[in-house]
Design a protein around this motif. Structure first.
Motif, PDB file in Angstrom:
ATOM      1  N   LEU A  89       0.822  -1.202   0.000  1.00  0.00           N
ATOM      2  CA  LEU A  89       0.000   0.000   0.000  1.00  0.00           C
ATOM      3  C   LEU A  89       0.859   1.255   0.000  1.00  0.00           C
ATOM      4  CD1 LEU A  89      -2.867  -1.006   2.457  1.00  0.00           C
ATOM      5  CD2 LEU A  89      -2.974  -0.811  -0.025  1.00  0.00           C
ATOM      6  N   LEU A  90       2.019   1.195   0.663  1.00  0.00           N
ATOM      7  CA  LEU A  90       2.909   2.353   0.668  1.00  0.00           C
ATOM      8  C   LEU A  90       3.471   2.595  -0.735  1.00  0.00           C
ATOM      9  CD1 LEU A  90       3.918   4.316   2.889  1.00  0.00           C
ATOM     10  CD2 LEU A  90       6.044   3.022   2.891  1.00  0.00           C
ATOM     11  N   GLN A  91       3.791   1.512  -1.440  1.00  0.00           N
ATOM     12  CA  GLN A  91       4.253   1.645  -2.825  1.00  0.00           C
ATOM     13  C   GLN A  91       3.158   2.253  -3.697  1.00  0.00           C
ATOM     14  OE1 GLN A  91       5.156  -2.424  -3.647  1.00  0.00           O
ATOM     15  NE2 GLN A  91       7.129  -2.393  -2.597  1.00  0.00           N
ATOM     16  N   LEU A  92       1.931   1.830  -3.462  1.00  0.00           N
ATOM     17  CA  LEU A  92       0.812   2.356  -4.243  1.00  0.00           C
ATOM     18  C   LEU A  92       0.660   3.860  -4.032  1.00  0.00           C
ATOM     19  CD1 LEU A  92      -1.757   1.471  -6.004  1.00  0.00           C
ATOM     20  CD2 LEU A  92      -2.994   1.775  -3.873  1.00  0.00           C
ATOM     21  N   ILE A  93       0.792   4.306  -2.785  1.00  0.00           N
ATOM     22  CA  ILE A  93       0.656   5.729  -2.492  1.00  0.00           C
ATOM     23  C   ILE A  93       1.779   6.523  -3.140  1.00  0.00           C
ATOM     24  CG2 ILE A  93       0.649   7.434  -0.648  1.00  0.00           C
ATOM     25  CD1 ILE A  93      -1.913   5.676  -1.037  1.00  0.00           C
ATOM     26  N   ALA A  94       2.990   5.960  -3.158  1.00  0.00           N
ATOM     27  CA  ALA A  94       4.113   6.651  -3.805  1.00  0.00           C
ATOM     28  C   ALA A  94       3.836   6.835  -5.289  1.00  0.00           C
ATOM     29  CB  ALA A  94       5.403   5.867  -3.594  1.00  0.00           C
ATOM     30  N   THR A  95       3.321   5.799  -5.938  1.00  0.00           N
ATOM     31  CA  THR A  95       3.024   5.929  -7.366  1.00  0.00           C
ATOM     32  C   THR A  95       1.819   6.832  -7.607  1.00  0.00           C
ATOM     33  OG1 THR A  95       1.699   3.882  -7.335  1.00  0.00           O
ATOM     34  CG2 THR A  95       4.032   3.682  -7.893  1.00  0.00           C
ATOM     35  N   PHE A  96       0.875   6.891  -6.649  1.00  0.00           N
ATOM     36  CA  PHE A  96      -0.239   7.831  -6.784  1.00  0.00           C
ATOM     37  C   PHE A  96       0.263   9.271  -6.683  1.00  0.00           C
ATOM     38  CE2 PHE A  96      -3.562  10.471  -4.766  1.00  0.00           C
ATOM     39  CZ  PHE A  96      -4.498  10.435  -5.783  1.00  0.00           C
ATOM     40  N   ALA A  97       1.256   9.504  -5.831  1.00  0.00           N
ATOM     41  CA  ALA A  97       1.852  10.842  -5.757  1.00  0.00           C
ATOM     42  C   ALA A  97       2.452  11.228  -7.100  1.00  0.00           C
ATOM     43  CB  ALA A  97       2.918  10.880  -4.660  1.00  0.00           C
ATOM     44  N   LEU A  98       3.033  10.249  -7.801  1.00  0.00           N
ATOM     45  CA  LEU A  98       3.576  10.523  -9.133  1.00  0.00           C
ATOM     46  C   LEU A  98       2.473  10.912 -10.106  1.00  0.00           C
ATOM     47  CD1 LEU A  98       6.155   7.603  -9.442  1.00  0.00           C
ATOM     48  CD2 LEU A  98       6.667  10.039  -9.224  1.00  0.00           C
ATOM     49  N   VAL A  99       1.290  10.314  -9.945  1.00  0.00           N
ATOM     50  CA  VAL A  99       0.148  10.677 -10.792  1.00  0.00           C
ATOM     51  C   VAL A  99      -0.143  12.165 -10.661  1.00  0.00           C
ATOM     52  CG1 VAL A  99      -2.331  10.369 -11.141  1.00  0.00           C
ATOM     53  CG2 VAL A  99      -0.884   8.377 -10.736  1.00  0.00           C
ATOM     54  N   LEU A 100      -0.184  12.655  -9.437  1.00  0.00           N
ATOM     55  CA  LEU A 100      -0.471  14.075  -9.207  1.00  0.00           C
ATOM     56  C   LEU A 100       0.613  14.968  -9.803  1.00  0.00           C
ATOM     57  CD1 LEU A 100      -1.662  13.886  -5.473  1.00  0.00           C
ATOM     58  CD2 LEU A 100      -3.076  13.909  -7.534  1.00  0.00           C
ATOM     59  N   ILE A 101       1.865  14.552  -9.649  1.00  0.00           N
ATOM     60  CA  ILE A 101       2.979  15.353 -10.162  1.00  0.00           C
ATOM     61  C   ILE A 101       2.961  15.393 -11.693  1.00  0.00           C
ATOM     62  CG2 ILE A 101       5.498  15.489 -10.306  1.00  0.00           C
ATOM     63  CD1 ILE A 101       5.587  14.213  -7.496  1.00  0.00           C
ATOM     64  N   ILE A 102       2.787  14.231 -12.311  1.00  0.00           N
ATOM     65  CA  ILE A 102       2.801  14.163 -13.785  1.00  0.00           C
ATOM     66  C   ILE A 102       1.612  14.906 -14.375  1.00  0.00           C
ATOM     67  CG2 ILE A 102       2.640  12.593 -15.750  1.00  0.00           C
ATOM     68  CD1 ILE A 102       4.214  10.552 -14.101  1.00  0.00           C
ATOM     69  N   LYS A 103       0.447  14.822 -13.711  1.00  0.00           N
ATOM     70  CA  LYS A 103      -0.737  15.528 -14.218  1.00  0.00           C
ATOM     71  C   LYS A 103      -0.496  17.037 -14.265  1.00  0.00           C
ATOM     72  CE  LYS A 103      -4.839  14.175 -12.907  1.00  0.00           C
ATOM     73  NZ  LYS A 103      -5.550  13.793 -14.159  1.00  0.00           N
ATOM     74  N   ASP A 104       0.068  17.588 -13.193  1.00  0.00           N
ATOM     75  CA  ASP A 104       0.302  19.034 -13.193  1.00  0.00           C
ATOM     76  C   ASP A 104       1.468  19.413 -14.106  1.00  0.00           C
ATOM     77  OD1 ASP A 104      -1.782  19.834 -11.695  1.00  0.00           O
ATOM     78  OD2 ASP A 104      -0.642  20.494  -9.951  1.00  0.00           O
ATOM     79  N   ALA A 105       2.430  18.516 -14.289  1.00  0.00           N
ATOM     80  CA  ALA A 105       3.506  18.786 -15.255  1.00  0.00           C
ATOM     81  C   ALA A 105       2.927  18.864 -16.664  1.00  0.00           C
ATOM     82  CB  ALA A 105       4.576  17.696 -15.169  1.00  0.00           C
ATOM     83  N   ALA A 106       2.005  17.955 -16.986  1.00  0.00           N
ATOM     84  CA  ALA A 106       1.345  17.995 -18.300  1.00  0.00           C
ATOM     85  C   ALA A 106       0.500  19.254 -18.449  1.00  0.00           C
ATOM     86  CB  ALA A 106       0.481  16.748 -18.480  1.00  0.00           C
ATOM     87  N   LEU A 107      -0.158  19.665 -17.366  1.00  0.00           N
ATOM     88  CA  LEU A 107      -0.948  20.898 -17.396  1.00  0.00           C
ATOM     89  C   LEU A 107      -0.068  22.106 -17.681  1.00  0.00           C
ATOM     90  CD1 LEU A 107      -3.567  22.517 -16.863  1.00  0.00           C
ATOM     91  CD2 LEU A 107      -2.990  22.460 -14.424  1.00  0.00           C
ATOM     92  N   ALA A 108       1.099  22.150 -17.058  1.00  0.00           N
ATOM     93  CA  ALA A 108       1.999  23.284 -17.249  1.00  0.00           C
ATOM     94  C   ALA A 108       2.588  23.316 -18.664  1.00  0.00           C
ATOM     95  CB  ALA A 108       3.126  23.225 -16.209  1.00  0.00           C
ATOM     96  N   ILE A 109       2.856  22.137 -19.243  1.00  0.00           N
ATOM     97  CA  ILE A 109       3.505  22.077 -20.559  1.00  0.00           C
ATOM     98  C   ILE A 109       2.503  22.224 -21.698  1.00  0.00           C
ATOM     99  CG2 ILE A 109       4.850  20.612 -22.122  1.00  0.00           C
ATOM    100  CD1 ILE A 109       6.091  19.332 -19.600  1.00  0.00           C
ATOM    101  N   TRP A 110       1.378  21.487 -21.629  1.00  0.00           N
ATOM    102  CA  TRP A 110       0.452  21.435 -22.753  1.00  0.00           C
ATOM    103  C   TRP A 110      -0.861  22.189 -22.519  1.00  0.00           C
ATOM    104  CZ3 TRP A 110       3.317  16.872 -21.595  1.00  0.00           C
ATOM    105  CH2 TRP A 110       4.227  16.495 -22.578  1.00  0.00           C
ATOM    106  N   GLY A 111      -1.106  22.642 -21.295  1.00  0.00           N
ATOM    107  CA  GLY A 111      -2.309  23.396 -21.016  1.00  0.00           C
ATOM    108  C   GLY A 111      -3.520  22.509 -20.733  1.00  0.00           C
ATOM    109  N   PRO A 112      -4.650  23.116 -20.364  1.00  0.00           N
ATOM    110  CA  PRO A 112      -5.820  22.337 -19.954  1.00  0.00           C
ATOM    111  C   PRO A 112      -6.721  21.875 -21.095  1.00  0.00           C
ATOM    112  CG  PRO A 112      -6.245  24.665 -19.641  1.00  0.00           C
ATOM    113  CD  PRO A 112      -4.837  24.561 -20.149  1.00  0.00           C
ATOM    114  N   GLU A 113      -6.533  22.394 -22.308  1.00  0.00           N
ATOM    115  CA  GLU A 113      -7.433  22.084 -23.407  1.00  0.00           C
ATOM    116  C   GLU A 113      -7.144  20.711 -24.014  1.00  0.00           C
ATOM    117  OE1 GLU A 113      -9.950  23.987 -24.146  1.00  0.00           O
ATOM    118  OE2 GLU A 113      -9.343  25.517 -22.690  1.00  0.00           O
TER     119      GLU A 113
END
Length: 631
Positions: free
Chosen positions: A96-120
Motif C-alpha cells: 500500500l505504501l508503494q501504491l501511495i508513492a506511485t499515486f503521488a507521481l500521478v499528481l505530479i505528472i498531471k500538473d507537469a502535463a498541465l503546465a507544458i500542454w495546457g488544460p485544453e
C-alpha cells in the motif's frame, strides 16, 4: 445483423489491442518488481502528449510514426528515472505504501502535463497511410483499427519470444518466480528491475501514442485508462502475459457488445446496455475473482522474503500519545471560541469527517491486515442513504440511521466476497464493487439524481448555525473515533490481529479468521457511512464523486501518511492531508503536483508515517534524558 455484430467484434478487438499494449507493460512490471504502479496510466497519457508534440512539429508520416517511437522512448526514460530515483528505495516497503508513492507521481505528472500542454483537449491528425476504411458486409471499418489489431497480435508474439528465447526473458521469468533466489544466483536485480520498468513504460508510451488518432490528448486520460488496465491485469492474472491478452479481449468485447446492443426490451423491461459500458469491466472482474481468486491465468503471489514487513503490535497509548490526543481534543473544543472565521469551522468539520473515514479504513488495514481500494463506496452509501431519507421527509436522526444501514448493508454484502481473497486481489475486488456502486448511483437519475446528485440536504433548524453543526459533527465523529480506538483493545480486536498474523494458528485455537475479517469489514464500512452522513449535511448536497476512485485513494493516503498500526495515525494523516490539500489549492494552480511532491517526500523519508516515525524518537529521547539524569 451479422454485419453489425462483426463490426462490433472488430471494434472490440481494436480496443483490446490498444488496451493490451498498455496492460502488458504493467503486468511485466508487477511480475518482476511486485509493484502495482498507479502511475502507469500517467505514462500512457504522456505518450499521447509527446506524440502530439512531435507530429504537430514535424508533420507528415515522419512526424506521426516518428512521434510514436519518440513517445515510447521518452516515456521509457521517464520510467527509468522514476524507478532509479524513487521506486528503488521502497521495494521492501508494504504494497500500500508503494501504491501511495506511485499515486503521488500521478499528481505530479498531471500538473507537469498541465503546465507544458495546457488544460485544453488536443486533437491529433489521422495516421498517414491509414486514413481510409474497408468495406465489411456494407459497413465501413477504419484501416487504422485493422492496423491496431495486427500490432496487438504482433506485440504478443514479440514479447513471448523475448521471454522465452532471450537471456533477458529468462531472467525476467526467474525473477517472477523467486526474486530472492535470483539474487542469490548473482543476478543484478537493481539493473533487472530498472530494465523491466523502462520496458513497461515504453509499452505504455507506445500504447498512448497510437491512441492519438482515436481520441484527443487530455488530462483525464491517466485515471480513465488505469482503471481498465488494472482490471485487465487482475482478470488475466498478475504477471501473466497471455492472461493480459485474453483479458483485454474479453473486457473490450463485452464493452463493444454492450454498445452494439443499445436499448433492448426483455420480458417487458427496457434495458439500456450502452450504460453498462461504465461498469462492464468491473462486473467481469468481480465475477472472475469470485470464482478464480488468482485470475484466469494467474498463480498465487509469492512475495520476496525481504519484502515482507512484520506487523507491529498495537500497544496501549503512551504518555506522549495521550498528551497529544488531549491537546487535540482541547483545541477542537475551544476552536469556535478561538476563531472568528466560519471557513475555519468548515475546514475543521472536514477534518473530523475525514478523520473518521480514515480511521475506519485504518481499522481493517491495521488490525485486520486487509487492503481496500474501494472504501469510498461505504462513505458514499452513507451520504446517499441520509440524503434520500431527507428527501422522503425524514429528520436528521432518521437520516443517520438510514445512512448507517445502507453503508453497513453494502459492506456486509461486498465483504462476504472480499474477505475470501487476500493481498492485491482482495483490494482489486473491493475496487470492482466500489465502481459498480458508483455506476448505479451515477446512472440512476430517478433516485440518485444521476451525475447532478442531490441538493438541499441541510441539517434541521436547531443545527443550521455553523457553530451548532460543528458541535454535532464533533460529537458524532468523536464517538466513532473512540469506538475505533476501543475496538482494537477488546477481545474482538485481539482475535482479529491474531488471525491477521497467522490464520493457521488462529484456526488451531478456535478462531474463524474469515468471519472476524468479515465482521471488521462490515463495521468499518458502517463507520465510513457515518462519516458520509455528516459530510452530506455539512455540504448540503451530494454527488457521485463521493464514491469515486480518487476518494478511496485519499483515504489510503490519509492512513499511510499518519501511520498504520497506530491509533492516532489515521487521524493525524487525515488532518494533515485535508489541511495540505486546502492550503495548496488556495495557493497555486498546480496544487496537485505540490501535494504529490509532499506525499512522495513523506513516503520516502518517513515510511512508517508521521505518528509511526515520531514514536521511534521516544526511546531515543528517553535515553538522552536518562544520560542527563545520570550526570
Amino acid at each position: 445483423m451479422l454485419s453489425s455484430f462483426l463490426i462490433q467484434t472488430l471494434n472490440g478487438l481494436a480496443s483490446a489491442s490498444s488496451l493490451f499494449l498498455v496492460a502488458v507493460g504493467l503486468s511485466l512490471i508487477f511480475g518482476v518488481t511486485r509493484i502495482v504502479n498507479f502511475a502507469h496510466g500517467s505514462f500512457y497519457m504522456l505518450g499521447v502528449y509527446v506524440a502530439y508534440s512531435v507530429v504537430t512539429t514535424v508533420g507528415g508520416a515522419l512526424g506521426f510514426w516518428g512521434g510514436v517511437v519518440v513517445a515510447g522512448l521518452a516515456v521509457a526514460v521517464v520510467g527509468l528515472l522514476v524507478e532509479f530515483l524513487i521506486l528503488r528505495r521502497i521495494y521492501d516497503a508494504p504494497e500500500l505504501l508503494q501504491l501511495i508513492a506511485t499515486f503521488a507521481l500521478v499528481l505530479i505528472i498531471k500538473d507537469a502535463a498541465l503546465a507544458i500542454w495546457g488544460p485544453e483537449d488536443l486533437l491529433g491528425p489521422r495516421a498517414p497511410g491509414f486514413t481510409g476504411a474497408i468495406d465489411i458486409f456494407g459497413k465501413a471499418f477504419p484501416t487504422f483499427d485493422v492496423l491496431l489489431i495486427v500490432l496487438g497480435v504482433a506485440m504478443l508474439f514479440a514479447l513471448t519470444a523475448l521471454l522465452k528465447k532471450t537471456r533477458f526473458g529468462l531472467l525476467l521469468r526467474a525473477a517472477t518466480q523467486d526474486r530472492e533466489m535470483t539474487d542469490a544466483l548473482g543476478v543484478n536485480q537493481k539493473l533487472l528491475f530498472t530494465a523491466v520498468f523502462a520496458l513497461g513504460s515504453f509499452l505504455a508510451g507506445i500504447g498512448g501514442a497510437l491512441q492519438l488518432p482515436r481520441e484527443p490528448a487530455n488530462l483525464a486520460m491517466d485515471l480513465t485508462i488505469i482503471a481498465d488496465v488494472f482490471v485487465v491485469v487482475v482478470v488475466g492474472g498478475l504477471g501473466s502475459l497471455p492472461g493480459a491478452f485474453v483479458a483485454a479481449i474479453i473486457i473490450s468485447l463485452v464493452k463493444a457488445y454492450c454498445i452494439g446492443l443499445g436499448a433492448v426490451t426483455l420480458f417487458g423491461v427496457d434495458f439500456e446496455f450502452s450504460k453498462f459500458t461504465l461498469v462492464a469491466e468491473f462486473i467481469v472482474m468481480a465475477l472472475v475473482l469470485v470464482f478464480k481468486p488468482n485470475g484466469l491465468f494467474g498463480k498465487p503471489i509469492t512475495h520476496s522474503r525481504s519484502a515482507s514487513v512484520a506487523q507491529t503490535l498495537v500497544k496501549l497509548p503512551s504518555r506522549a500519545s495521550l498528551i497529544g490526543a488531549t491537546v487535540g481534543v482541547l483545541v477542537m473544543l475551544f476552536l469556535p471560541a478561538l476563531v472568528a472565521s466560519e471557513y475555519t469551522l468548515v475546514l475543521a468539520i472536514d477534518m473530523m469527517v475525514f478523520s473518521l473515514f480514515a480511521a475506519s479504513l485504518g481499522l481493517i488495514i491495521g488490525a485486520g491486515g486487509m487492503g481496500s481500494f474501494g472504501h469510498a463506496a461505504y462513505f458514499g452509501l452513507g451520504a446517499y442513504g441520509a440524503a434520500l431519507s431527507v428527501k422522503l421527509g425524514g429528520g436528521i436522526f432518521v437520516a443517520m440511521g438510514s445512512g448507517m444501514a445502507l453503508a453497513g448493508a453494502g459492506a456486509l454484502l461486498f465483504g462476504w466476497f472480499s474477505v475470501r481473497l487476500s493481498g492485491t486481489y482482495m483490494a482489486m475486488l473491493t475496487l470492482a464493487f466500489a465502481q459498480i456502486t458508483w455506476s448505479i448511483v451515477f446512472q440512476w437519475d430517478a433516485v440518485t439524481g444521476g451525475s447532478n446528485g442531490l441538493v438541499g440536504i441541510w441539517p434541521p433548524s436547531f443545527l443550521s448555525a455553523r457553530q451548532d453543526f460543528y458541535w454535532f459533527a464533533l460529537a458524532v465523529c468523536g464517538a466513532g473515533l473512540l469506538l475505533c480506538a476501543w475496538l482494537v483493545h477488546t477481545p474482538f480486536g485481539y482475535s482479529l490481529r491474531a488471525s491477521r498474523d497467522s490464520s493457521v494458528k488462529g484456526r488451531a485455537i478456535g478462531l474463524s479468521p474469515a468471519r472476524l475479517q468479515w465482521a471488521a469489514f462490515t463495521l468499518a464500512g458502517t463507520l465510513a457511512g457515518v462519516a458520509g452522513v455528516v459530510y452530506a449535511f455539512s455540504k448540503g448536497s451530494i454527488s457521485p464523486e463521493v464514491l469515486s476512485i480518487p476518494r478511496s485513494v485519499d483515504a489510503l493516503v490519509m492512513v499511510l501518511l499518519g501511520g498504520v498500526n497506530t491509533l492516532l495515525g489515521p487521524i493525524v494523516g487525515a488532518v494533515a492531508f485535508t489541511w495540505l490539500q486546502d492550503t495548496l489549492a488556495r495557493s497555486t494552480e498546480y496544487w496537485r503536483g505540490a501535494l504529490g511532491a509532499i506525499i512522495l517526500l513523506l513516503v520516502l523519508l518517513f515510511p512508517r508515517g508521521i505518528v509511526g516515525t515520531m514514536a521511534t524518537f521516544g526511546p531515543w529521547i528517553k535515553a538522552i534524558m536518562a544520560r542527563r539524569s545520570a550526570r
